[in-house]
Design an enzyme around this catalytic site. Structure first.
Site, PDB file in Angstrom:
ATOM      1  N   LYS A  27       0.828  -1.208   0.000  1.00 17.83           N
ATOM      2  CA  LYS A  27       0.000   0.000   0.000  1.00 17.83           C
ATOM      3  C   LYS A  27       0.863   1.259   0.000  1.00 17.83           C
ATOM      4  CE  LYS A  27      -3.741  -0.203   2.319  1.00 17.83           C
ATOM      5  NZ  LYS A  27      -4.794  -0.313   3.289  1.00 17.83           N
ATOM      6  N   ARG A  97      -3.203   2.814   8.806  1.00 18.13           N
ATOM      7  CA  ARG A  97      -3.512   1.544   8.143  1.00 18.13           C
ATOM      8  C   ARG A  97      -2.276   0.664   8.053  1.00 18.13           C
ATOM      9  NH1 ARG A  97      -8.155   2.363   4.465  1.00 18.13           N
ATOM     10  NH2 ARG A  97      -8.582   4.581   4.422  1.00 18.13           N
ATOM     11  N   GLY A 106      -7.944  -7.240   4.583  1.00 19.38           N
ATOM     12  CA  GLY A 106      -8.824  -7.378   5.747  1.00 19.38           C
ATOM     13  C   GLY A 106      -8.239  -8.150   6.911  1.00 19.38           C
ATOM     14  N   MET A 108      -5.447  -7.429   8.762  1.00 19.41           N
ATOM     15  CA  MET A 108      -4.857  -6.630   9.847  1.00 19.41           C
ATOM     16  C   MET A 108      -5.761  -5.432  10.134  1.00 19.41           C
ATOM     17  SD  MET A 108      -0.823  -6.886   9.061  1.00 19.41           S
ATOM     18  CE  MET A 108      -0.967  -6.593   7.331  1.00 19.41           C
ATOM     19  N   ARG A 364      -3.830  -1.269  -6.090  1.00 19.02           N
ATOM     20  CA  ARG A 364      -3.007  -2.485  -5.994  1.00 19.02           C
ATOM     21  C   ARG A 364      -3.426  -3.413  -7.121  1.00 19.02           C
ATOM     22  NH1 ARG A 364      -5.986  -4.569  -0.522  1.00 19.02           N
ATOM     23  NH2 ARG A 364      -8.011  -4.738  -1.454  1.00 19.02           N
ATOM     24  N   HIS A 480     -16.279  -8.587   1.547  1.00 19.77           N
ATOM     25  CA  HIS A 480     -15.262  -9.509   2.062  1.00 19.77           C
ATOM     26  C   HIS A 480     -15.425 -10.905   1.474  1.00 19.77           C
ATOM     27  CE1 HIS A 480     -13.690 -12.427   5.023  1.00 19.77           C
ATOM     28  NE2 HIS A 480     -12.683 -11.572   5.072  1.00 19.77           N
ATOM     29  N   ARG A 593      -1.160 -47.928 -14.025  1.00 21.76           N
ATOM     30  CA  ARG A 593      -1.150 -48.849 -12.871  1.00 21.76           C
ATOM     31  C   ARG A 593      -2.048 -50.029 -13.242  1.00 21.76           C
ATOM     32  NH1 ARG A 593      -1.379 -43.517  -9.893  1.00 21.76           N
ATOM     33  NH2 ARG A 593       0.240 -43.530  -8.297  1.00 21.76           N
ATOM     34  N   SER A 795      11.787 -44.020 -13.682  1.00 22.35           N
ATOM     35  CA  SER A 795      10.677 -43.125 -13.395  1.00 22.35           C
ATOM     36  C   SER A 795      10.592 -43.011 -11.875  1.00 22.35           C
ATOM     37  CB  SER A 795       9.377 -43.683 -13.971  1.00 22.35           C
ATOM     38  OG  SER A 795       8.316 -42.815 -13.635  1.00 22.35           O
ATOM     39  N   ASP A 800       6.192 -43.193  -3.026  1.00 25.54           N
ATOM     40  CA  ASP A 800       6.876 -44.176  -2.176  1.00 25.54           C
ATOM     41  C   ASP A 800       8.248 -43.673  -1.742  1.00 25.54           C
ATOM     42  OD1 ASP A 800       5.303 -46.480  -1.573  1.00 25.54           O
ATOM     43  OD2 ASP A 800       5.224 -46.866  -3.726  1.00 25.54           O
ATOM     44  N   CYS A 862       6.590 -39.956 -11.816  1.00 24.66           N
ATOM     45  CA  CYS A 862       5.167 -40.266 -11.938  1.00 24.66           C
ATOM     46  C   CYS A 862       4.437 -40.251 -10.603  1.00 24.66           C
ATOM     47  CB  CYS A 862       4.971 -41.593 -12.653  1.00 24.66           C
ATOM     48  SG  CYS A 862       5.671 -42.984 -11.756  1.00 24.66           S
ATOM     49  N   TYR A 882      10.572 -35.673 -18.331  1.00 21.58           N
ATOM     50  CA  TYR A 882       9.126 -35.478 -18.280  1.00 21.58           C
ATOM     51  C   TYR A 882       8.588 -35.614 -16.862  1.00 21.58           C
ATOM     52  CZ  TYR A 882       8.476 -40.557 -17.869  1.00 21.58           C
ATOM     53  OH  TYR A 882       8.508 -41.840 -17.424  1.00 21.58           O
TER      54      TYR A 882
HETATM   55  C1  PEP Z   1       4.833 -43.615  -6.408  1.00 25.08           C
HETATM   56  O1  PEP Z   1       5.139 -44.333  -5.455  1.00 25.08           O
HETATM   57  O2  PEP Z   1       5.218 -42.451  -6.522  1.00 25.08           O
HETATM   58  C2  PEP Z   1       3.977 -44.142  -7.471  1.00 25.08           C
HETATM   59  C3  PEP Z   1       3.722 -43.432  -8.545  1.00 25.08           C
HETATM   60  O3  PEP Z   1       3.416 -45.357  -7.268  1.00 25.08           O
HETATM   61  P1  PEP Z   1       2.125 -45.608  -6.354  1.00 25.08           P
HETATM   62  O4  PEP Z   1       1.581 -44.270  -5.996  1.00 25.08           O
HETATM   63  O5  PEP Z   1       1.193 -46.401  -7.189  1.00 25.08           O
HETATM   64  O6  PEP Z   1       2.697 -46.350  -5.222  1.00 25.08           O
HETATM   65 MG    MG Z   2       4.794 -46.470  -5.655  1.00 22.24          MG
END
Ligand code: PEP
Ligand code: MG
Length: 909
Positions: A27, A97, A106, A108, A364, A480, A593, A795, A800, A862, A882
């Site tokens: 501000k 202020r 809002g 503070m 702002r 608000h 999976r 991957s 886990d 993944c 990726y």
């Molecule tokens: C993991 O463990 O990150 C994974 C992708 O396998 P899952 O979640 O199926 O154990």
């Molecule tokens: Mg796993």
């Protein structure tokens, strides 16, 4: 103390500028910038955040020397305004202020009209010839000062106010309703006359004497108390909660802005309002806002009076500012254009007109819905205001999910029970809840809730967060509830005046538009649906449609795709998910999976037969039944992904997950398999594990039951051959879960190669496939150079890997992780956002070691973190190829990957 701990601003010149948000708060920095631009701001000065930090360091004591510095700056302010602080004529009143580096709307405290006492109020009365105004300003000041500085609860002031309302009503011949909500509506503050306000002021002073030993009448004492109280408000519970939610560090502190008061409530030539340079809900480029004649800013925000449009809209008959005061409207319009061009972003403005003179109180970057965020960014590129790269960095990848919110299905053909104002988009259904605590409790128990309130206040924050949506009876698009819901991405409908809440009976009533019509009654056990895009409120659940990712968002994602280096794949287990993933821009499947294909009614029986089989022969017979199902699914998935890589993971979960847990279910299984219930129960008992996550799962299943892996490899490669024969390119990648060393991989590779040869010779065609592993265990990361001798790709299974690196059970951590995050032991839930320090170090080690053995090794991730923007930024820097996330999050990942590339072009670090 150096002079630079206080920064001045007045139209045409300021000590600071917009680049000093860390020191002056958002501000203060923007007030300085506006002053430099020549925008009419009331003059004032900013006490820096550094002083706030010093205040806390000194254990809540104002630094010595501050008082004399403040006095010096007050003298300057007196010269600027031609008024005297505490003066018996022309008294100078100031607002005090808060203003943090990052806006915390809002959260503070603020004190207005500071400088009033019995003497100055008389002077103000004399000067304005408006006793009603002067007394109204005084009672507002006493309330705010009492509440913020002296800690006297605001509700203590309600009694005298309501008494005054009743007296005013009686004098005007208006019957006063017994219900307090109705009383406030029937006799608003603006109807209180000087007589009533005189009494209110006397009563308020008595309340302050009773509960706080009185209030300081010397203005400089008031100001020093207010400065400390505003510093303190940085630490109040709602500000702390807001910071935690928005990742704002506790160490920053707030600045304090002391500014000459201007009054929007001096009479009909005065007004106040808030404005956005573009529509904060849709992003449409139109000047948008609300104003109230003869009012103070808090009246607009509190929603007690319903504000009017700034620009003339259809249906307005003289009430818009454009019609009521064209000259001021024009000046405001030009100022907003100037500010938006200058700040190169949508602005949220507060203004006041004091006796025909316009003042800007604040500007702002405006909070906006995710939809508006995208539209504004893309349109500003088209307008030549910002670059594509800037647009990409402006859209918060975390919020893009909101664009994927459902809307009411137009074919549903349902009629709304009532309507309010659309405040934050999205259609949601939930049970009505009348308090933030109740909403939070029920949401935690898994119930979808809609928080329904007369209006919301910052105390309701936790309930708003827990609820699916928010519905209020009062307030406009800048109330608000509207601002906070939009920021949080919650659907919200405000100003729904047909509803009332009976707290005692615990019911919501919706009056019919026809006054004589019956009211609808809604209990906390009833569902309602609100549509934050249209303002409609429906009884019950209403069919919704998924939104399409078109228009500006598609254009933005196109720019993102051109910028990012990380590829984005999806975790998809079925042909349907695979198609959806492609339509959302996924460039392959990073995790299929296979066990998710087992739960179908027809298949689960064969799976159970396989698990309960007494010997190899029986197991192979059961597996033979599963083979065609798996093959068929893979055929469909390869077809859907036409030529894109598909990583298929062999069976992972412990087998007990497929078995029945309850006696009646066991009996059913026994019946359908033609075995004794006891036999089923014995096998279930035998497979029971205390720590299934560390038990008989992952490639350990393949080691003990190689025939299961063989069946899966056969299904995958048979499907690949079938689809290849159709002329569709296939890139299968066979992935082994939960390996901790090379011997497991070698064993699985031998099985894979044997089966592959059989399949290829049967099919009369060969397809290229890759064989790789997940990295899910610290030992696998440490020995990654060895694993890479067998594995052609890695991957990272960061779910886990997080579980095993931190020794936190994925299933049980919910009981204590929130406390870890609350105490700052972990910055965020490590299952949501990667623990970059620890798990991230394992990822980096495995990347380095894997590449040392196999320089062209393909690397991906993944786990759930594949869809989290902060984690994606890390994976980009760690040099992965990726990320793979749920299909729904693919657009988020595409944007986040582009942002990562813009932030770290080299991709390293
Ligand atoms: C993991 O463990 O990150 C994974 C992708 O396998 P899952 O979640 O199926 O154990
Ligand atoms: Mg796993």
């Amino acid at each position: 103390m150096t002079a630079k701990l206080i920064y001045r601003f007045a139209p045409g010149s300021a000590d600071g500028d917009a680049g000093q948000k860390a020191l002056l708060g958002g501000k203060g920095a923007n007030l300085a910038e506006m002053a430099n631009l020549g925008v009419p701001v009331p003059p004032g000065f900013t006490i820096t955040t550094e002083l706030c930090v010093e205040y806390f360091r000194a254990g809540g004591k104002l630094p010595s020397g501050l008082r004399s510095a403040v006095e010096e700056n007050l003298a300057w302010l007196e010269a600027q305004t031609g008024k005297r602080f505490g003066g018996a004529s022309q008294p100078l009143l100031v607002s005090v202020r808060s203003g943090a580096r990052s806006s915390m709307p809002g959260m503070m405290d603020t004190i207005l009209n500071l400088g009033l006492n019995d003497e100055t109020v008389a002077a103000l009365r004399e000067q304005t010839k408006n006793p009603r105004f002067a007394l109204d300003a005084y009672r507002r000041f006493l309330t705010m000062y009492g509440d913020v500085v002296l800690g006297v609860e605001r509700t203590r002031f309600d009694g005298p106010m309501n008494e005054a309302r009743r007296r005013a009503g009686a004098a005007l011949g208006i019957p006063a309703p017994v219900d307090v909500d109705l009383l406030v509506k029937a006799i608003p503050d603006s109807m209180l006359r000087a007589e009533e306000l005189e009494q209110v002021v006397t009563d308020f002073k008595a309340i302050l004497v009773e509960h706080a030993g009185g209030f300081p009448s010397r203005p400089i004492e008031q100001l020093m108390g207010a400065i400390a109280a505003v510093f303190e408000s940085w630490r109040n519970p709602r500000a702390s909660f807001y910071r935690r939610m928005n990742g704002i560090p506790d160490e920053w502190g707030t600045a304090v802005n002391v500014q000459a008061m201007v009054f929007g409530n001096l009479g009909d030539t005065s007004a106040t309002g808030v404005a956005f340079t573009r529509d904060p809900s849709t992003g449409e480029r139109r000047f948008f806002g609300e104003w109230l004649p003869n009012a103070q800013g808090e009246d607009v925000v509190a929603g007690l009076r319903t504000p009017q449009h700034l620009a003339k809209a259809t249906g307005d008959t003289g009430s818009s500012l454009e019609e009521a005061n064209p000259a001021i409207y024009r000046q405001l319009y030009e100022t907003q254009q100037k500010l938006e061009r200058h700040f190169r972003d949508m602005q949220d403005l507060e203004f006041t007109v004091e006796d025909g003179q316009l003042f800007l109180l604040q500007t702002r970057n405006g909070k906006r819905s995710a939809r508006a965020e995208v539209r504004i960014a893309v349109e500003m590129v088209r307008e030549g205001l910002i670059t594509r790269d800037e647009a990409l960095l402006r859209v918060s990848a975390d919020r893009v999910e909101e664009l994927l919110f459902p809307s009411i299905d137009p074919k549903a053909g349902v009629v709304p029970a009532t309507r309010g104002l659309p405040a934050s988009p999205g259609a949601v259904t939930g049970y009505v809840s009348f308090s933030a605590d109740d909403a939070e409790r029920r949401a935690e128990a898994g119930e979808p809730v809609i928080l329904v309130r007369i209006e919301t206040s910052p105390e309701d924050l936790h309930g708003m967060k827990a609820a699916r949506g928010i519905l209020t009876a009062r307030g406009g698009a800048t109330s608000h509830a509207a601002v906070v819901a939009r920021g949080m991405g919650r659907a919200c409908v405000v100003g729904c005046s047909a509803i009332s809440i009976d707290r005692e009976l615990g019911i919501l009533t919706i009056r019919d538009s026809d006054e004589a019509g019956a009211a609808l009654i809604v209990n906390p056990t009833d569902l309602i649906t609100i549509d934050g895009s249209s303002g409609a409120v429906y009884l019950g659940d209403v069919a919704k449609t998924e939104p399409e990712l078109g228009g500006e968002f598609a254009e933005l994602l196109g720019w993102a795709d051109a910028k990012r280096r990380l590829r984005v794949r999806a975790n998809a287990d079925t042909p349907h998910d695979a198609k959806q993933a492609r339509s959302l821009g996924a460039e392959g499947i990073g995790l299929c999976r296979t066990e998710h294909m087992f739960f179908d009614e027809e298949r689960i029986e064969a799976v159970r037969e396989m698990i309960l089989a007494g010997d190899l022969e029986a197991r192979e017979a059961a597996l033979a039944k599963l083979l065609p199902f798996q093959t068929g699914d893979f055929v469909e998935i390869f077809r859907a992904m036409g030529g894109l890589p598909v990583t298929i993971r062999l069976l992972d979960p412990p087998l007990h997950e497929f078995l029945p847990a309850l006696p009646e279910q066991m009996a059913g299984v026994a019946r359908s398999l033609g075995v004794e219930v006891e036999a089923v129960a014995r096998q279930v008992e035998r497979l029971h594990e205390v720590n299934p996550m560390l038990g008989h799962r992952g490639c350990r299943l393949g080691v003990t039951f190689p025939e299961i892996s063989a069946m899966q490899v056969r299904a995958i490669l048979t499907a690949a051959c079938t689809v290849a024969k159709e002329g569709v390119e296939v890139h299968p990648e066979l992935m082994i879960p939960l390996a901790f060393g090379r011997p497991e991989l070698d064993l699985m590779k031998t099985i894979t190669e044997q089966v592959a040869e059989q399949v290829f010779s049967q099919a009369g065609i060969r397809v290229a496939y890759e064989f790789g592993t997940m990295i899910e265990l610290p030992r696998a990361a440490v020995l990654a150079d060895d694993l890479a001798r067998t594995a052609e790709f890695f991957s990272f299974g960061t779910n886990d890997l997080t579980q095993t690196a931190l020794g936190l059970s994925r299933d049980d951590a919910g009981k204590f992780l929130p406390e870890y995050v609350r105490r700052g032991i972990l910055p965020r839930d490590p299952f949501v956002s990667l623990d970059q320090e620890g798990v991230g170090a394992l990822v980096r080690m495995a990347v380095e070691k894997g590449r040392a053995t196999r320089p062209d090794i393909s690397l991906g991730i993944c786990g759930e973190h594949g869809g989290d923007p902060a984690s994606i930024d890390f994976f980009h820097r760690a040099g992965l190829a990726y990320v793979s996330c749920s299909p729904f999050r693919a657009p988020i990942a595409r944007l986040a990957a582009a942002q990562a590339a813009l932030r770290s072009p080299a991709g390293a670090g």
